[in-house]
Design a protein around this motif. Structure first.
Motif, PDB file in Angstrom:
ATOM      1  N   UNK A   2       0.819  -1.205   0.000  1.00 45.69           N
ATOM      2  CA  UNK A   2       0.000   0.000   0.000  1.00 45.69           C
ATOM      3  C   UNK A   2       0.857   1.261   0.000  1.00 45.69           C
ATOM      4  N   UNK A   3       0.460   2.248  -0.803  1.00 50.72           N
ATOM      5  CA  UNK A   3       1.062   3.571  -0.723  1.00 50.72           C
ATOM      6  C   UNK A   3       0.485   4.308   0.483  1.00 50.72           C
ATOM      7  N   UNK A   4       1.098   5.437   0.828  1.00 51.24           N
ATOM      8  CA  UNK A   4       0.657   6.238   1.970  1.00 51.24           C
ATOM      9  C   UNK A   4       0.427   7.673   1.513  1.00 51.24           C
ATOM     10  N   UNK A   5      -0.644   8.279   1.991  1.00 49.16           N
ATOM     11  CA  UNK A   5      -0.915   9.689   1.680  1.00 49.16           C
ATOM     12  C   UNK A   5      -1.241  10.430   2.970  1.00 49.16           C
ATOM     13  N   UNK A   6      -0.750  11.661   3.082  1.00 48.26           N
ATOM     14  CA  UNK A   6      -0.981  12.472   4.278  1.00 48.26           C
ATOM     15  C   UNK A   6      -1.035  13.949   3.883  1.00 48.26           C
ATOM     16  N   UNK A   7      -1.419  14.796   4.827  1.00 50.83           N
ATOM     17  CA  UNK A   7      -1.413  16.231   4.557  1.00 50.83           C
ATOM     18  C   UNK A   7       0.010  16.740   4.384  1.00 50.83           C
ATOM     19  N   UNK A   8       0.902  16.314   5.283  1.00 52.71           N
ATOM     20  CA  UNK A   8       2.336  16.618   5.172  1.00 52.71           C
ATOM     21  C   UNK A   8       3.115  15.558   5.935  1.00 52.71           C
ATOM     22  N   UNK A   9       4.376  15.407   5.558  1.00 51.03           N
ATOM     23  CA  UNK A   9       5.221  14.347   6.109  1.00 51.03           C
ATOM     24  C   UNK A   9       6.466  14.975   6.740  1.00 51.03           C
ATOM     25  N   UNK A  10       6.547  14.939   8.063  1.00 55.74           N
ATOM     26  CA  UNK A  10       7.700  15.474   8.778  1.00 55.74           C
ATOM     27  C   UNK A  10       8.678  14.388   9.217  1.00 55.74           C
ATOM     28  N   UNK A  11       8.543  13.215   8.639  1.00 55.41           N
ATOM     29  CA  UNK A  11       9.464  12.106   8.937  1.00 55.41           C
ATOM     30  C   UNK A  11       9.693  11.334   7.640  1.00 55.41           C
ATOM     31  N   UNK A  12      10.439  11.939   6.747  1.00 57.25           N
ATOM     32  CA  UNK A  12      10.548  11.414   5.384  1.00 57.25           C
ATOM     33  C   UNK A  12      11.224  10.052   5.305  1.00 57.25           C
ATOM     34  N   UNK A  13      11.978   9.693   6.346  1.00 57.61           N
ATOM     35  CA  UNK A  13      12.649   8.394   6.329  1.00 57.61           C
ATOM     36  C   UNK A  13      11.883   7.328   7.115  1.00 57.61           C
ATOM     37  N   UNK A  14      10.660   7.614   7.496  1.00 59.28           N
ATOM     38  CA  UNK A  14       9.909   6.680   8.342  1.00 59.28           C
ATOM     39  C   UNK A  14       9.461   5.446   7.570  1.00 59.28           C
ATOM     40  N   UNK A  15       9.172   5.598   6.284  1.00 58.98           N
ATOM     41  CA  UNK A  15       8.666   4.466   5.484  1.00 58.98           C
ATOM     42  C   UNK A  15       9.555   4.282   4.248  1.00 58.98           C
ATOM     43  N   UNK A  16      10.765   3.771   4.447  1.00 60.85           N
ATOM     44  CA  UNK A  16      11.699   3.614   3.316  1.00 60.85           C
ATOM     45  C   UNK A  16      11.162   2.630   2.284  1.00 60.85           C
ATOM     46  N   UNK A  17      11.410   2.974   1.014  1.00 62.71           N
ATOM     47  CA  UNK A  17      10.996   2.096  -0.068  1.00 62.71           C
ATOM     48  C   UNK A  17       9.529   2.144  -0.385  1.00 62.71           C
ATOM     49  N   UNK A  18       8.796   3.054   0.236  1.00 64.69           N
ATOM     50  CA  UNK A  18       7.350   3.137   0.017  1.00 64.69           C
ATOM     51  C   UNK A  18       6.997   4.528  -0.525  1.00 64.69           C
ATOM     52  N   UNK A  19       6.030   4.581  -1.416  1.00 63.68           N
ATOM     53  CA  UNK A  19       5.581   5.865  -1.946  1.00 63.68           C
ATOM     54  C   UNK A  19       4.715   6.576  -0.907  1.00 63.68           C
ATOM     55  N   UNK A  20       5.169   7.760  -0.487  1.00 66.24           N
ATOM     56  CA  UNK A  20       4.418   8.587   0.463  1.00 66.24           C
ATOM     57  C   UNK A  20       4.162   9.930  -0.206  1.00 66.24           C
ATOM     58  N   UNK A  21       2.896  10.248  -0.426  1.00 66.53           N
ATOM     59  CA  UNK A  21       2.538  11.506  -1.076  1.00 66.53           C
ATOM     60  C   UNK A  21       1.918  12.462  -0.063  1.00 66.53           C
ATOM     61  N   UNK A  22       1.984  13.765  -0.403  1.00 67.61           N
ATOM     62  CA  UNK A  22       1.488  14.812   0.491  1.00 67.61           C
ATOM     63  C   UNK A  22       0.452  15.669  -0.232  1.00 67.61           C
ATOM     64  N   UNK A  23      -0.338  16.396   0.536  1.00 62.30           N
ATOM     65  CA  UNK A  23      -1.315  17.317  -0.020  1.00 62.30           C
ATOM     66  C   UNK A  23      -0.655  18.649  -0.372  1.00 62.30           C
ATOM     67  N   UNK A  24      -1.422  19.539  -0.968  1.00 65.39           N
ATOM     68  CA  UNK A  24      -0.918  20.870  -1.312  1.00 65.39           C
ATOM     69  C   UNK A  24      -0.500  21.659  -0.071  1.00 65.39           C
ATOM     70  N   UNK A  25      -1.058  21.323   1.091  1.00 64.39           N
ATOM     71  CA  UNK A  25      -0.706  22.030   2.318  1.00 64.39           C
ATOM     72  C   UNK A  25       0.773  21.876   2.666  1.00 64.39           C
ATOM     73  N   UNK A  26       1.368  20.763   2.246  1.00 68.56           N
ATOM     74  CA  UNK A  26       2.786  20.509   2.548  1.00 68.56           C
ATOM     75  C   UNK A  26       3.692  21.526   1.872  1.00 68.56           C
TER      76      UNK A  26
END
Length: 381
Positions: free
Chosen positions: A30-54
């Protein structure tokens, strides 16, 4: 199955982020989506996308971003996923807007309906003038979005009831994962301390009442001090926060020694759990991880009846649930808790609250169970 995990925002530390960690482990594709990501290394090897708020300064202020969250989530595209697993404590359950008949099924794991909207007495943010002004409109939107066709789980029966009152929806109860296996993998956490922590630990009394949390008013650490006085035991308060001065003033007046352990490391906190005679946890919490951690390590706990913490104490028979905080009730509860045999609770806690138990319940609920390699598997109910 190509799922999508949705979470409010991702920080380096946080109880809800720990739940998302377990969701990610259960659904590795599963990919991950959030408003913003302040821990960019938390999910290595996984696609993590952010909203425009980021991409705006709003990511640095949850209060300022609050009015933009519902619409941002409602306009989030989720149709590409086979299923959507949402971790929500604010507005993430709005993700994707109204559920179309041919859209992916949405499963929403609710830590709480936004407290500053639905339980402002438990959240100081609810007293913010801006929050108060927009709360009526946001409550209306929040309730409507909650009825858009998702399937819900709550992290405790206490939150299930809040969801029913706030949103008019039903939910399955799935308690959050607690690091039971990890905690019980070490026989003596005191032996794992670094030199500085080991010296501090050596200066503590051999018997004491423990209070551990952020030093804020609603955590009710004053009750831990009072419990120590009634039991004639020293008190150790572990944590940090803006309420330190008030707690220090209470400590100065207390009839027993009160020792502060500021910002303990994980290892030191675990050693404190193991060494304490009793953990007093008087906060009204959605679930309450700390009481389960203490019981995991063999320490009885006192919790208040209101909130989710009483559920784990009752399930494990690992402490006493307080219906009142008057001195007579508190004294009797301390005496009962100190006499408890914690071995049965330690034996049962993993099956009820461990990570494997959470993954089992989560994947059964979602109905798209996968193992660590990402291969579909079926789990009997």
């Amino acid at each position: 199955m190509a799922g999508l995990i949705v979470h409010e925002w991702i920080e380096r530390h946080g109880g809800s982020e720990n739940v998302v960690d377990e969701m990610a482990a259960a659904f590795p594709d599963a990919d991950i989506h959030c408003l913003w990501n302040n821990a960019e290394d938390r999910y290595p090897g996984r696609t993590v996308t952010e909203s425009w708020l980021a991409r705006t300064p709003l990511r640095r202020s949850k209060a300022a971003a609050l009015p933009f969250m519902p619409a941002t989530w409602a306009n989030t595209k989720v149709s590409h996923a086979d299923f959507v697993l949402i971790s929500s404590h604010a507005f993430a359950h709005h993700a994707g807007g109204r559920q179309p008949a041919d859209g992916p099924q949405r499963f929403v794991y609710v830590h709480t309906p936004a407290r500053y909207l639905w339980a402002p007495e438990l959240d100081v943010r609810g007293g913010n003038p801006v929050a108060r002004a927009i709360a009526p409109v946001l409550r209306q939107i929040d309730r409507r979005r909650a009825q858009d066709g998702a399937t819900f789980a709550a992290n405790s029966d206490y939150i299930r009831q809040r969801m029913e009152r706030a949103w008019g929806v039903e939910a399955t109860v799935i308690h959050p994962p607690v690091r039971v296996e990890y905690l019980q993998s070490v026989r003596s956490w005191a032996d794992q301390l670094n030199d500085a922590d080991a010296y501090l630990f050596s200066t503590l009394p051999t018997e004491f009442v423990l209070g551990a949390s952020r030093f804020v008013d609603y955590k009710r650490l004053d009750v831990a001090i009072r419990a120590g006085e009634l039991a004639g035991l020293p008190v150790v308060l572990a944590g940090a926060g803006p309420h330190y001065a008030e707690l220090s003033a209470l400590a100065d007046k207390a009839s027993v020694p009160v020792i502060f352990v500021t910002r303990p490391s994980d290892e030191l906190l675990f050693a404190l759990y193991q060494a304490a005679s009793l953990l007093v946890f008087a906060a009204v919490e959605d679930f309450g991880i700390m009481p389960v951690e203490a019981m995991t390590l063999g320490t009885p706990v006192l919790v208040v009846a209101e909130g989710g913490a009483s559920e784990s104490v009752n399930a494990l028979d690992g402490g006493v649930v307080l219906e009142s905080l008057d001195d007579a009730t508190l004294r009797e509860a301390v005496e009962l808790a100190l006499m408890l045999d914690m071995t049965p609770a330690q034996d049962r806690v993993n099956a009820l609250f461990g990570s494997a138990a959470f993954a089992f319940k989560l994947t059964n609920w979602v109905g798209h169970p996968v193992n660590a390699s990402g291969t579909d598997r079926t789990i009997a109910s």
